[in-house]
Design an enzyme around this catalytic site. Sequence first.
Site, PDB file in Angstrom:
ATOM      1  N   GLU A   1      -5.269   1.629 -48.570  1.00 22.73           N
ATOM      2  CA  GLU A   1      -6.027   2.856 -48.343  1.00 22.73           C
ATOM      3  C   GLU A   1      -5.573   3.580 -47.078  1.00 22.73           C
ATOM      4  O   GLU A   1      -5.136   2.947 -46.115  1.00 22.73           O
ATOM      5  CB  GLU A   1      -7.518   2.529 -48.199  1.00 22.73           C
ATOM      6  CG  GLU A   1      -8.127   1.935 -49.456  1.00 22.73           C
ATOM      7  CD  GLU A   1      -9.607   1.614 -49.289  1.00 22.73           C
ATOM      8  OE1 GLU A   1     -10.295   1.510 -50.306  1.00 22.73           O
ATOM      9  OE2 GLU A   1     -10.064   1.474 -48.138  1.00 22.73           O
TER      10      GLU A   1
ATOM     11  N   ASP B   1     -18.890  -2.884 -49.976  1.00 18.62           N
ATOM     12  CA  ASP B   1     -18.172  -1.743 -49.399  1.00 18.62           C
ATOM     13  C   ASP B   1     -17.058  -1.214 -50.283  1.00 18.62           C
ATOM     14  O   ASP B   1     -16.193  -0.491 -49.811  1.00 18.62           O
ATOM     15  CB  ASP B   1     -17.630  -2.124 -48.019  1.00 18.62           C
ATOM     16  CG  ASP B   1     -16.611  -3.253 -48.102  1.00 18.62           C
ATOM     17  OD1 ASP B   1     -16.439  -3.818 -49.196  1.00 18.62           O
ATOM     18  OD2 ASP B   1     -15.993  -3.553 -47.078  1.00 18.62           O
TER      19      ASP B   1
END
Lengths: 346, 346
Positions: free
Chosen positions: A55, A226
């Site tokens: 990411e 998350d």
Amino acid sequence: MRLVEVEHVIALVRQRGLARILVELADRIEEDYLRWGEFDKSPRYAAHSPHGVIELMPIADCERFGCKYVNGHPANQAKGLQTVIGFGVLADVGTGYPLMIAEMTLMTALRTAAMSALAARHLARPGARTMAIIGLGAQSEFQAVAFEALLGISELRVFDVDPAATAKFLVNMRDSGLHIVATDTAGEAVEGVDIVTTVTADKRSATVLSDNMIGSGIHINAVGGDCPGKTELQAAILDRARVFVEFEPQTRIEGEIQQMSADFPVTELWQVIAGEAPGRQHADDITLFDSVGFAIEDFSALSYLFDATTDAALHREIDLLVRPADPRDLYGMLQRQLEPEPAIAA
Amino acid sequence: MRLVEVEHVIALVRQRGLARILVELADRIEEDYLRWGEFDKSPRYAAHSPHGVIELMPIADCERFGCKYVNGHPANQAKGLQTVIGFGVLADVGTGYPLMIAEMTLMTALRTAAMSALAARHLARPGARTMAIIGLGAQSEFQAVAFEALLGISELRVFDVDPAATAKFLVNMRDSGLHIVATDTAGEAVEGVDIVTTVTADKRSATVLSDNMIGSGIHINAVGGDCPGKTELQAAILDRARVFVEFEPQTRIEGEIQQMSADFPVTELWQVIAGEAPGRQHADDITLFDSVGFAIEDFSALSYLFDATTDAALHREIDLLVRPADPRDLYGMLQRQLEPEPAIAA
């Protein structure tokens, strides 16, 4: 340009102490949350593969640009590697020049703990002194130190499904001054506490906390849920709680509230910090910080680190940026430096 | 983890020679274009400010992830800074661990020139020997060397509105072996050439080439029009030409074809390289490579650089990645390293 390596972050911790850094980081995050509207926010970029995800979390204000590179590879642990590792870049918006590249694995654990404690400072009952921690992995000790430093938590009740993780936690915390009780179940851990922190690593929808375990007045700091498909709380808890998030569009996808309908009411935490929305309203409210980690927190961490590592002992200078005498003469710069290197005299 | 700095790229050029590197880079890009479908492609991320833009260009195949950080700040030149500067990261998709951080300013000039020459090798008339270059900024010499190395271009006709840029180009190229004629106008430069390269830096819609200047059979390598609002060619040229692009969704926004309607026909170059679409069909076709720079080219460059810099003299080892003995014991690793450093014996 500056490179801040693992050893430099460790040297900074040695210099300032962990508790002080967590307090300073929380203050920096709070300052940045107070100017929420000044940030150019965008969802993270994610490259998925069968092994995991890579990411990029970019964000900018009018002066600085920050971006964190971070992965999530569950199978890494079996290889002796970190499941999550990160580094970041801070750049000058005015020139576009990068200023610093920095390690962001330790710094992510620090900023996550600072963020958790900051949220609890705004949401937990005043006078909270006891906390349960469910999940004693890589982040657990940082959470403990942050809650001690920022809220004055003095007693911990801790649980992990893996006794080795519990043993590690107890050894690491033996000189902390905290009163710590390890329990045999999550249910025992949360009995009578003011705050519950869930920070398990399992990459699936689990039920770390079930509704019957949560009494009124508790603040829940839900850190482990998350990413899509990864949650920790039974949905019934969310129905009873007032839920606070970092950045709503991101949390809808990644947080505990991915279990709820799209119109499930949440409040962005910055509004509470800025006094624009109420936080806890009654002593028996259940407050829930559905934390997923937002780019502003990494921006705050990078920015803090940049300001804190000016000392030559706290970074290394690197040469990533060409400096031709004439900006248009990149080729001439190259040619002049291609002259054979002088032989070293014998 | 590896850091490849400016000095290391220069050392690599010293070791292999610029022409060889451009040929090898073009070969690597060609290989990667042939497996176009294997890449996870996405549009670049851009953070705009009044000063300029900061962009991230991520891309991955099933083994490696690449991302380039690059800015565009027109006012930098007046400050003696580069208008465009870049660095990149290459990572292992299997573990998510970064493998290398590398300078990408010189490397971008190299990959752009290699890409231009590669496209021309597929699109220009066989036997092309003469090229015009309009715009003699930072990229111009690299273009010249690449076209000499890959196509056997032996004669250049060059023009820039700034005589200082022309003088710089002529000095830099004096030992190139190319026959070079500097002209007083762009029109004179393109007279009778086989290939025209436009690589001006002006950040606006300009008309570097007008329709009447372009004879049949020419290949146009349009490099400078590479962001919204920045073009170099009169639209009438595009109407007469067969237009080839890197990645159509990106070029529609950034390339010369932003002047045209959304259904203006274009061909992605990888299809020509793979034999799936025709390139030049007749000797008098006008072919146009509407180049904007695509993430695969940076991936190829980073990947090439990683493979080429294994030698210890061609990189620096850096310590950005924590390595605790137990992946879950980040805190214990930190604590053990916080022990006071041993005093140096006097």
